[in-house]
Design an enzyme around this catalytic site. Structure first.
Site, PDB file in Angstrom:
ATOM      1  N   CYS A  46      13.647 -11.120   5.692  1.00  0.00           N
ATOM      2  CA  CYS A  46      13.466 -12.030   4.553  1.00  0.00           C
ATOM      3  C   CYS A  46      14.802 -12.551   4.029  1.00  0.00           C
ATOM      4  O   CYS A  46      14.831 -13.529   3.288  1.00  0.00           O
ATOM      5  CB  CYS A  46      12.640 -11.377   3.449  1.00  0.00           C
ATOM      6  SG  CYS A  46      13.258  -9.777   2.951  1.00  0.00           S
TER       7      CYS A  46
ATOM      8  N   GLY B 112       0.771   0.207  -5.034  1.00  0.00           N
ATOM      9  CA  GLY B 112      -0.470  -0.564  -5.045  1.00  0.00           C
ATOM     10  C   GLY B 112      -1.301  -0.176  -6.243  1.00  0.00           C
ATOM     11  O   GLY B 112      -1.543   1.007  -6.459  1.00  0.00           O
TER      12      GLY B 112
ATOM     13  N   TYR C  96      14.274  -1.944  -3.694  1.00  0.00           N
ATOM     14  CA  TYR C  96      13.329  -2.111  -4.796  1.00  0.00           C
ATOM     15  C   TYR C  96      12.015  -1.324  -4.691  1.00  0.00           C
ATOM     16  O   TYR C  96      11.618  -0.657  -5.645  1.00  0.00           O
ATOM     17  CB  TYR C  96      13.002  -3.611  -4.940  1.00  0.00           C
ATOM     18  CG  TYR C  96      11.864  -3.926  -5.878  1.00  0.00           C
ATOM     19  CD1 TYR C  96      11.937  -3.599  -7.228  1.00  0.00           C
ATOM     20  CD2 TYR C  96      10.715  -4.545  -5.410  1.00  0.00           C
ATOM     21  CE1 TYR C  96      10.883  -3.887  -8.096  1.00  0.00           C
ATOM     22  CE2 TYR C  96       9.656  -4.839  -6.263  1.00  0.00           C
ATOM     23  CZ  TYR C  96       9.757  -4.510  -7.603  1.00  0.00           C
ATOM     24  OH  TYR C  96       8.726  -4.784  -8.444  1.00  0.00           O
TER      25      TYR C  96
ATOM     26  N   ASN D 202      -0.673   1.259   5.717  1.00  0.00           N
ATOM     27  CA  ASN D 202       0.334   0.522   4.950  1.00  0.00           C
ATOM     28  C   ASN D 202       1.075  -0.387   5.927  1.00  0.00           C
ATOM     29  O   ASN D 202       1.609   0.100   6.922  1.00  0.00           O
ATOM     30  CB  ASN D 202       1.305   1.512   4.291  1.00  0.00           C
ATOM     31  CG  ASN D 202       2.492   0.826   3.617  1.00  0.00           C
ATOM     32  OD1 ASN D 202       3.574   1.388   3.527  1.00  0.00           O
ATOM     33  ND2 ASN D 202       2.301  -0.372   3.125  1.00  0.00           N
ATOM     34  N   GLY D 203       1.094  -1.669   5.635  1.00  0.00           N
ATOM     35  CA  GLY D 203       1.797  -2.604   6.512  1.00  0.00           C
ATOM     36  C   GLY D 203       0.938  -3.811   6.797  1.00  0.00           C
ATOM     37  O   GLY D 203      -0.047  -4.069   6.086  1.00  0.00           O
TER      38      GLY D 203
ATOM     39  N   CYS E 109       0.800  -1.213   0.000  1.00  0.00           N
ATOM     40  CA  CYS E 109       0.000   0.000   0.000  1.00  0.00           C
ATOM     41  C   CYS E 109       0.839   1.272   0.000  1.00  0.00           C
ATOM     42  O   CYS E 109       1.989   1.275   0.423  1.00  0.00           O
ATOM     43  CB  CYS E 109      -0.869   0.068   1.248  1.00  0.00           C
ATOM     44  SG  CYS E 109      -1.987  -1.307   1.403  1.00  0.00           S
TER      45      CYS E 109
ATOM     46  N   ASP F 174      17.522  -6.048  -9.378  1.00  0.00           N
ATOM     47  CA  ASP F 174      17.402  -5.779  -7.944  1.00  0.00           C
ATOM     48  C   ASP F 174      17.144  -7.022  -7.112  1.00  0.00           C
ATOM     49  O   ASP F 174      17.524  -7.084  -5.957  1.00  0.00           O
ATOM     50  CB  ASP F 174      16.312  -4.727  -7.683  1.00  0.00           C
ATOM     51  CG  ASP F 174      15.028  -5.116  -8.331  1.00  0.00           C
ATOM     52  OD1 ASP F 174      14.346  -6.011  -7.815  1.00  0.00           O
ATOM     53  OD2 ASP F 174      14.690  -4.542  -9.385  1.00  0.00           O
TER      54      ASP F 174
HETATM   55  S1  SF4 Z   1      10.939  -9.131   5.913  1.00  0.00           S
HETATM   56 FE1  SF4 Z   1      12.008  -8.227   4.129  1.00  0.00          FE
HETATM   57  S2  SF4 Z   1      10.387  -7.271   2.901  1.00  0.00           S
HETATM   58 FE2  SF4 Z   1       9.534  -7.691   4.934  1.00  0.00          FE
HETATM   59  S3  SF4 Z   1       9.813  -5.781   6.111  1.00  0.00           S
HETATM   60 FE3  SF4 Z   1      11.611  -7.093   6.538  1.00  0.00          FE
HETATM   61  S4  SF4 Z   1      13.124  -6.502   4.969  1.00  0.00           S
HETATM   62 FE4  SF4 Z   1      11.153  -5.707   4.301  1.00  0.00          FE
END
Ligand code: SF4
Length: 491
Positions: free
Chosen positions: A451, A42, A257, A116-117, A15, A361
């Site tokens: 991640c 979005g 990104y 957003n989130g 978002c 990226d």
């Molecule tokens: S897990 Fe990755 S994509 Fe999600 S908030 Fe953390 S750094 Fe960003």
């Protein structure tokens, strides 16, 4: 539309939010243009709510900002204070119902909330509130957040927001509109961005990204810090401490990104950060080659950085069509591949007989990179060395980014040599997590890197974790999980 979306291989921001106040002037058009600048965050639904000091009116629908808001619709939205929202969402009947802003009645009149989130304790909160007699109209976690504000409005909007910050866990950058007040706030970890700008003599803007300020003549003032609340009313702007921040954990992927390169956050311009990522990538993964080629558009600054650091010439190796859109997506893989070829067309004269460094990226499932590498070889490239500014994505995101489940993430399934073979490239190099962080501001503090590293700044409930690994809930939808609510896994 990103070329990866054509292969179902994209990572999607959920978002973009914006808040606008220009005393005495209608703000619907300004909000429209600011939202338009946040379209990349979005593309499936858009909404604007406007207050004239007494009443809040709202319009939202499925589609891009300029499809949802015709001049006729904007003309009906009278008032000098507004919030807006862009959403990426799933397909299905529930989509419009979950479009934002969320509109609720409260003690101070109608309120509109744009988020957003992603809340990681939305199920718990919703169950508790339902048991207390609260009614929910949608399955969105954003409605949980909005209902907490409504429930606590007897203490005033600012205290109601503080209660959200105390109760909600996860990522939330939010704008709230009441008949006489515009508020913006970030969760205590500051996972998603939110910044404040000035508009003319007495106006203010709040936005997910500062790229929304320029088109309407606004000027960037500051990032909101984690746990802070921006309060805009007819007296002006104040920024208050909301709750204490345990530590900052800003999403590193915003820098790699998601965010637009002309935005500023964390004290730096994103274009410059991506350029530095390319320079670091060159230092970490040098290779002899003839040209550095970006995957347009997102790979361009990093490719320039790689070229600058090595002296290897930067060349465009493919052109991008602006006219291939979502409607081109076909269920059939072959048709999708044709879609990517139409989106990105190789420039054979630049590629033939060359050893190419291809800079992009990120790699999600790997399908798009594989196809691009094939395309470069078919165009006469002798070698294709893939260099990626995102470290390998190995874990799912629970904080507002819709990416593949762990089982689909190429880097989670394969080693680098296996992935090199799968993609069909001559060599493959990813920027390190430290390298990506240091390219932003020289430090390795203040980021979420979950991640890439699995180190989640907030513990993830086991039920949500299991669900995401098997069949990820789309972010913003509350996962219907029962196992392990309240239990936690690694922090
Ligand atoms: S897990 Fe990755 S994509 Fe999600 S908030 Fe953390 S750094 Fe960003």
């Amino acid at each position: 539309m990103d070329h990866r979306e054509l292969l179902g291989d994209a990572i999607k921001e959920e978002c973009g939010v914006v808040g606008v106040y220009t005393p005495g002037e209608d703000v619907a058009n300004t909000t429209f243009f600011s939202l338009f600048a946040l379209q990349h965050r979005g593309q499936e639904s858009a909404g604007i709510a406007v207050s004239d000091g007494e009443k809040v009116r709202m319009h939202k629908d499925m589609g891009l900002v300029n499809q949802v808001f015709t001049p006729e619709v904007l003309a009906t939205l009278k008032g000098d204070m507004a919030v807006g929202h862009n959403r990426y969402s799933t397909t299905g009947a529930s989509v419009l119902r979950n479009a934002q802003p969320v509109f609720c009645q409260s003690l101070v009149g109608e309120i509109a909330v744009a988020h957003n989130g992603n809340l990681i304790n939305a199920v718990d909160l919703r169950e508790k509130m339902t048991a207390e007699g609260e009614h929910f109209d949608t399955t969105s976690d954003s409605e949980v957040l909005a209902r907490i504000i409504v429930k606590n409005m007897h203490n005033g909007p600012v205290e109601a927001v503080r209660e959200v910050m105390r109760l909600c866990k996860g990522a939330f950058s939010v704008v709230v509109l009441t008949p006489n007040m515009l508020l913006g706030f970030r969760d205590p970890y500051g996972i998603r961005p939110l910044c404040v700008g000035k508009l003319g003599e007495k106006g203010y803007l709040i936005s997910s990204e500062s790229c929304a300020f320029g088109p309407v003549g606004g000027k960037f003032e500051c990032d909101l810090k984690p746990g802070e609340i921006a309060i805009v009313n007819r007296e002006g702007l104040t920024i208050e401490h909301g709750v204490d921040s345990p530590r900052e954990a800003m999403c590193l992927f915003e820098f790699i990104y998601f965010a637009r390169p002309d935005s500023r956050m964390f004290g730096t311009g994103l274009y410059g950060a991506r350029l530095r990522m390319g320079e670091r990538l060159a230092a970490e993964h040098p290779v002899e080659a003839d040209i550095v080629v970006p995957v347009p558009d997102s790979g361009i600054p990093a490719a320039l950085g790689y070229s600058k650091a090595t002296g290897i010439p930067f060349r465009e190796g493919m052109t991008k069509s602006r006219y291939i859109h979502r409607t081109f997506i076909q269920p059939d893989q072959r048709m999708r591949e044709i879609g990517v070829r139409m989106k990105l067309t190789p420039l054979e004269d630049h590629l033939k007989g060359k050893r190419v460094i291809l800079v992009d990226d990120s790699i999600v499932r790997g399908t798009t990179t594989k196809q691009l590498v094939k395309m470069l070889f078919e165009s006469g490239a002798l070698e294709v060395h893939v260099r990626i500014t995102a470290p390998p994505i190995v874990y799912p995101c629970f904080y507002g980014i819709d990416m593949a489940s762990k089982g689909e993430l190429a880097a989670a399934k394969m080693t680098i040599p296996e992935l090199t073979e799968y993609i069909g490239c001559t060599s493959l190099g990813y920027l390190s997590v430290e390298g990506a962080q240091q390219a932003v501001d020289g430090s390795t503090e203040g980021f979420c890197t979950a991640c890439f590293t699995g180190k989640y700044p907030l513990p993830i409930p086991v039920g949500l974790q299991k669900h995401a690994f098997d069949d990820p809930p789309h972010v913003g939808e509350i996962a219907t999980v029962s196992a392990g609510q309240g239990q936690l896994f690694e922090s």
